[in-house]
Design an enzyme around this catalytic site. Structure first.
Site, PDB file in Angstrom:
ATOM      1  N   CYS A 193     -61.228 -68.776  57.058  1.00  0.00           N
ATOM      2  CA  CYS A 193     -61.086 -67.318  57.185  1.00  0.00           C
ATOM      3  C   CYS A 193     -60.901 -66.948  58.648  1.00  0.00           C
ATOM      4  O   CYS A 193     -61.465 -67.584  59.528  1.00  0.00           O
ATOM      5  CB  CYS A 193     -62.287 -66.552  56.650  1.00  0.00           C
ATOM      6  SG  CYS A 193     -63.548 -67.492  55.847  1.00  0.00           S
TER       7      CYS A 193
ATOM      8  N   GLY B 215     -51.168 -75.066  43.778  1.00  0.00           N
ATOM      9  CA  GLY B 215     -50.520 -75.547  42.563  1.00  0.00           C
ATOM     10  C   GLY B 215     -49.826 -76.880  42.782  1.00  0.00           C
ATOM     11  O   GLY B 215     -49.885 -77.453  43.879  1.00  0.00           O
TER      12      GLY B 215
ATOM     13  N   GLY C 225     -57.461 -62.346  49.906  1.00  0.00           N
ATOM     14  CA  GLY C 225     -58.221 -61.857  51.063  1.00  0.00           C
ATOM     15  C   GLY C 225     -59.717 -61.924  50.855  1.00  0.00           C
ATOM     16  O   GLY C 225     -60.468 -61.106  51.389  1.00  0.00           O
TER      17      GLY C 225
ATOM     18  N   GLY D  45     -57.907 -76.021  40.456  1.00  0.00           N
ATOM     19  CA  GLY D  45     -57.743 -74.620  40.847  1.00  0.00           C
ATOM     20  C   GLY D  45     -56.695 -73.893  40.032  1.00  0.00           C
ATOM     21  O   GLY D  45     -56.940 -73.441  38.904  1.00  0.00           O
TER      22      GLY D  45
ATOM     23  N   ASN E  76     -51.034 -66.820  47.197  1.00  0.00           N
ATOM     24  CA  ASN E  76     -52.005 -65.739  47.007  1.00  0.00           C
ATOM     25  C   ASN E  76     -52.468 -65.210  48.346  1.00  0.00           C
ATOM     26  O   ASN E  76     -52.532 -65.932  49.337  1.00  0.00           O
ATOM     27  CB  ASN E  76     -53.194 -66.189  46.145  1.00  0.00           C
ATOM     28  CG  ASN E  76     -54.326 -66.803  46.957  1.00  0.00           C
ATOM     29  OD1 ASN E  76     -55.151 -66.100  47.545  1.00  0.00           O
ATOM     30  ND2 ASN E  76     -54.346 -68.131  47.005  1.00  0.00           N
TER      31      ASN E  76
ATOM     32  N   ASN F  86     -69.435 -71.249  47.503  1.00  0.00           N
ATOM     33  CA  ASN F  86     -68.451 -71.242  48.586  1.00  0.00           C
ATOM     34  C   ASN F  86     -68.761 -70.063  49.507  1.00  0.00           C
ATOM     35  O   ASN F  86     -68.900 -68.928  49.063  1.00  0.00           O
ATOM     36  CB  ASN F  86     -67.047 -71.138  47.976  1.00  0.00           C
ATOM     37  CG  ASN F  86     -65.949 -71.152  49.020  1.00  0.00           C
ATOM     38  OD1 ASN F  86     -65.690 -70.139  49.673  1.00  0.00           O
ATOM     39  ND2 ASN F  86     -65.282 -72.279  49.177  1.00  0.00           N
TER      40      ASN F  86
ATOM     41  N   GLY G 199     -53.319 -78.879  43.490  1.00  0.00           N
ATOM     42  CA  GLY G 199     -52.325 -79.142  42.453  1.00  0.00           C
ATOM     43  C   GLY G 199     -52.781 -80.012  41.306  1.00  0.00           C
ATOM     44  O   GLY G 199     -51.952 -80.444  40.500  1.00  0.00           O
TER      45      GLY G 199
HETATM   46  C1  FMN Z   1     -56.262 -67.054  43.718  1.00  0.00           C
HETATM   47  C2  FMN Z   1     -56.929 -68.043  44.622  1.00  0.00           C
HETATM   48  C3  FMN Z   1     -58.115 -67.703  45.283  1.00  0.00           C
HETATM   49  C4  FMN Z   1     -58.747 -68.601  46.142  1.00  0.00           C
HETATM   50  N1  FMN Z   1     -59.921 -68.249  46.741  1.00  0.00           N
HETATM   51  C5  FMN Z   1     -60.567 -69.144  47.537  1.00  0.00           C
HETATM   52  C6  FMN Z   1     -61.846 -68.833  48.115  1.00  0.00           C
HETATM   53  O1  FMN Z   1     -62.417 -67.765  47.885  1.00  0.00           O
HETATM   54  N2  FMN Z   1     -62.431 -69.764  48.929  1.00  0.00           N
HETATM   55  C7  FMN Z   1     -61.853 -70.976  49.168  1.00  0.00           C
HETATM   56  O2  FMN Z   1     -62.426 -71.781  49.890  1.00  0.00           O
HETATM   57  N3  FMN Z   1     -60.660 -71.315  48.613  1.00  0.00           N
HETATM   58  C8  FMN Z   1     -60.009 -70.421  47.807  1.00  0.00           C
HETATM   59  N4  FMN Z   1     -58.803 -70.786  47.222  1.00  0.00           N
HETATM   60  C9  FMN Z   1     -58.232 -72.123  47.448  1.00  0.00           C
HETATM   61  C10 FMN Z   1     -58.565 -73.078  46.282  1.00  0.00           C
HETATM   62  O3  FMN Z   1     -59.966 -73.227  46.138  1.00  0.00           O
HETATM   63  C11 FMN Z   1     -57.911 -74.453  46.475  1.00  0.00           C
HETATM   64  O4  FMN Z   1     -58.375 -75.004  47.690  1.00  0.00           O
HETATM   65  C12 FMN Z   1     -56.402 -74.404  46.506  1.00  0.00           C
HETATM   66  O5  FMN Z   1     -55.911 -73.431  45.616  1.00  0.00           O
HETATM   67  C13 FMN Z   1     -55.733 -75.756  46.187  1.00  0.00           C
HETATM   68  O6  FMN Z   1     -56.035 -76.195  44.880  1.00  0.00           O
HETATM   69  P1  FMN Z   1     -55.093 -75.931  43.592  1.00  0.00           P
HETATM   70  O7  FMN Z   1     -53.696 -76.313  43.988  1.00  0.00           O
HETATM   71  O8  FMN Z   1     -55.665 -76.765  42.502  1.00  0.00           O
HETATM   72  O9  FMN Z   1     -55.198 -74.460  43.293  1.00  0.00           O
HETATM   73  C14 FMN Z   1     -58.165 -69.881  46.361  1.00  0.00           C
HETATM   74  C15 FMN Z   1     -56.977 -70.226  45.690  1.00  0.00           C
HETATM   75  C16 FMN Z   1     -56.357 -69.334  44.820  1.00  0.00           C
HETATM   76  C17 FMN Z   1     -55.087 -69.750  44.131  1.00  0.00           C
END
Ligand code: FMN
Ligand code: FAD
Ligand code: FES
Lengths: 262, 306
Positions: free
Chosen positions: B133, B220, B75, B268, B72, B102, B247
């Site tokens: 960021c 994921g 942004g 997530g 993703n 957050n 994941g």
């Molecule tokens: C679409 C999307 C948007 C995300 N937006 C943020 C965000 O705004 N702030 C943040 O700290 N992490 C953000 N993340 C990261 C997730 O919080 C997480 O750290 C990461 O996806 C790993 O976990 P997962 O594999 O369960 O998704 C985002 C992830 C995804 C997929």
């Protein structure tokens, strides 16, 4: 912002899955919750079984719904891994679908309505055509496809009472020879259709909405974006509009074309 | 449901009724998921990253599916902290669930200003500072890759609040333990990890990148082994609790993170696959405990035998 309709993640049983044209299939799903509430232009977000490492759901418009039978149909085109897996779904298979999602077509207050469907873009317009025909509105439908064989929605549209259907094929094998933009332009310029709704490849939607807006017609478009959540939470699917970025999944997929920044 | 298992955990001062929260950015503030399960069941809701005045985010396409995961490049699109307070925090206040906000910023001052605004509002229960960021005060680089910048921004945030301060670490570093130590030196009450791994996807037919921004963050199931390794390393390097993610799809995945050293976990990308994932992860952890004769979920934390 509150949503009028609540969403469900419904276990849908495949009732049928048949090829209807080149790379084109219709899957019929038994899912009474979605079938009874879906509005024209809304879609479902499907978790296709057997997707191996392809984790995301796939979004598909509802082509037709039968509230009494509790079923709905999706018309899909094979374009990649997921849609290819879908062709092998057998009756009895079960898959989850979130639905009914999104802001669909709005019925214009008055005047005739021109529907322009290019390729599988004809699918999300069908329930709208049914709705307009049932309300006795003057409906013209321009359907475009590459070949006669791919014009798979033609008979269903022709069966609608009061709708006039203009087919177009790129190869000239049926109806108007060439892109469906020409008959669409003709209908817009006739002045009989102050309202236009279009779905299909993005260049088609862009051209038709330009023609419609230039002719002072109202125009709605149904936009496609890659979607992760499909329910408004992740901001994967944004569309640029004059009012800023909007989510295709819940603020759309149908947008007022005059607001879209192409 | 077996009430005999104690599911409550304490994440750096944040009391959670169970160890499961949402990964920021995948759950908005929960409203969209409330049709599918009662978000009050969660140990906490972690909201989408918020900046001071809001950001537009990146161009589309913003996502691409990749093997066992996705990229993703949203942004950090967000409407700003005022809109968060008026909308999401007001809605969350009707729910019986702690809220982790957050926080993001393009400068150290912006992080501090966001936290000040949230302190004035008063309804956040904890903060998760996303140091992944791009940031002007870190020379346009991601703060999260530079220990000195991490310590500076965390101590500035620390000076603005006494609420639990969680620092979310980037995995795009050589030594994540070093960054975790810097966060703790700055005053973090807990650390969370992993954020997404920088990646890329190409369409060979069109010879174009699949994302408008060319590169994006991988999440994921594909990232789980990396996430587990980092959670394990960090939990050994620092004394503060760890919020583990990357994941997680099932209760068993969550248990693995806890065994590696996480006190709590976040779900997530799995929310996109199954909107009830969080509720199922909670039940899965409970079921594991029942099956294994574990009466307190905290017994799992760092329970890896090696
Ligand atoms: C679409 C999307 C948007 C995300 N937006 C943020 C965000 O705004 N702030 C943040 O700290 N992490 C953000 N993340 C990261 C997730 O919080 C997480 O750290 C990461 O996806 C790993 O976990 P997962 O594999 O369960 O998704 C985002 C992830 C995804 C997929
Ligand atoms: C609201 C909406 C309604 C749709 N309705 C229909 C319909 O009625 N009939 C139909 O045939 N197709 C429809 N589509 C397009 C359909 O979603 C894609 O063709 C399908 O997701 C492709 O999946 P795949 O695994 O075969 O392709 P792959 O290329 O392997 O898919 C990879 C990823 O890209 C996404 N993706 C690929 N193409 C598109 C696309 N055009 N739009 C959005 N995401 C895409 C997939 O969902 C997946 O996440 C619709 C799309 C949207 C957004
Ligand atoms: S797909 Fe997640 S917001 Fe539209």
């Amino acid at each position: 912002m509150s949503r009028a309709q609540s969403l469900i993640d419904e276990a849908c049983t495949v009732k049928g899955n048949v090829q209807v044209g080149p790379g084109l299939y219709i899957v019929t799903l038994c899912a009474p919750g979605i079938a009874r509430t879906v509005q024209p232009g809304q879609f479902v977000h499907m978790l296709v079984p057997g997707m191996e490492a392809h984790v995301l759901r796939r979004p598909f418009s509802v082509y037709q719904a039968d509230a009494a039978a509790g079923t709905f149909d999706v018309l899909y085109q094979v374009v990649g891994f997921g849609t290819d897996v879908m062709t092998r779904l057998e009756p009895g298979a079960v898959m989850q679908a979130i639905g009914p999602i999104g802001t669909g077509w709005q019925v214009p207050e008055e005047g005739g309505v021109l529907l322009v469907g290019g390729g599988v873009g004809a699918a999300p317009l069908f329930m709208f055509a049914q709705q307009l025909a049932a309300a006795g509105r003057d409906v013209k439908v321009v359907l475009g496809a590459q070949t006669k064989d791919a014009l798979v929605t033609y008979d269903d549209y022709c069966a609608l009472e009061g709708a006039s259907v203009v087919p177009a094929t790129d190869d000239g094998s049926f109806g108007h020879a060439g892109f469906c933009t020409a008959p669409a332009q003709e209908a817009i310029e006739s002045g009989s259709y102050p309202n236009v709704a279009v779905c299909g490849p993005e260049p088609l939607m862009k051209i038709v909405s330009r023609l419609a807006l230039d002719a002072q017609c109202s125009c709605q478009v149904s936009l496609e974006r890659r979607m992760a959540c499909g329910i408004g939470a992740c901001l994967s699917c944004v569309v640029d509009t004059v009012e800023g970025k909007k989510r295709a999944c819940v603020d759309g997929p149908v947008f007022d074309a005059s607001l879209v920044v192409w | 449901m077996d009430a005999s298992v104690n599911m409550a955990v304490n994440l750096g001062g944040l009391e959670m009724k169970n160890p499961v929260t949402t990964a920021s950015g995948t759950f908005a503030a929960g409203r969209e998921y409330d049709d599918f399960f009662d978000v009050s069941l969660l140990g906490a809701v972690t909201t989408k990253g918020v900046s001071l005045d809001g950001w537009q985010g990146n161009d589309s396409p913003r996502i691409a599916e990749t093997p066992a995961g996705m990229l993703n490049s949203i942004g950090l699109q967000n409407p700003g902290v005022k809109a968060l307070c008026e909308g999401d925090l007001t809605w969350l206040a009707t729910k019986d669930v702690p809220v982790i906000v957050n926080v993001s910023g393009h400068s150290f001052e912006e992080y501090a200003a966001v936290i000040e605004a949230l302190e004035a509002d008063g309804r956040a229960d904890a903060y998760e500072v996303n140091v992944s960021c791009p940031n002007v005060d870190a020379g346009g680089m991601t703060i999260g890759t530079d220990p000195a910048s991490v310590e500076s921004v965390v101590s500035l945030c620390r000076s603005k609040t006494r609420k639990p301060l969680i620092v979310k670490l980037s995995p795009n570093v050589t030594d994540v333990a070093e960054i975790a130590r810097a966060a703790v030196a700055g005053g973090a009450d807990a650390v969370s990890l992993i954020n997404t791994l920088l990646g890329m996807a190409i369409d060979a037919r069109t010879r174009t990148p699949k994302l408008a921004r060319v590169v994006g963050g991988l999440s994921g199931p594909a990232v789980k082994p990396v996430a587990l390794r980092m959670v394990w390393q960090v939990s050994q390097a620092v004394d503060v609790p760890v919020l583990g993610m990357g994941g997680i799809c099932t209760g068993e995945d969550a248990v693995e993170f806890m065994l590696a050293g996480a006190t709590a976990v976040a779900v997530g990308t799995a929310n996109f696959v199954n909107p009830c994932s969080c509720a199922q992860v909670i039940e899965g952890i409970r079921a594991y405990c029942v099956e294994q004769g574990v009466s307190d979920v905290n017994e799992l934390v760092g329970g890896l035998k090696c």
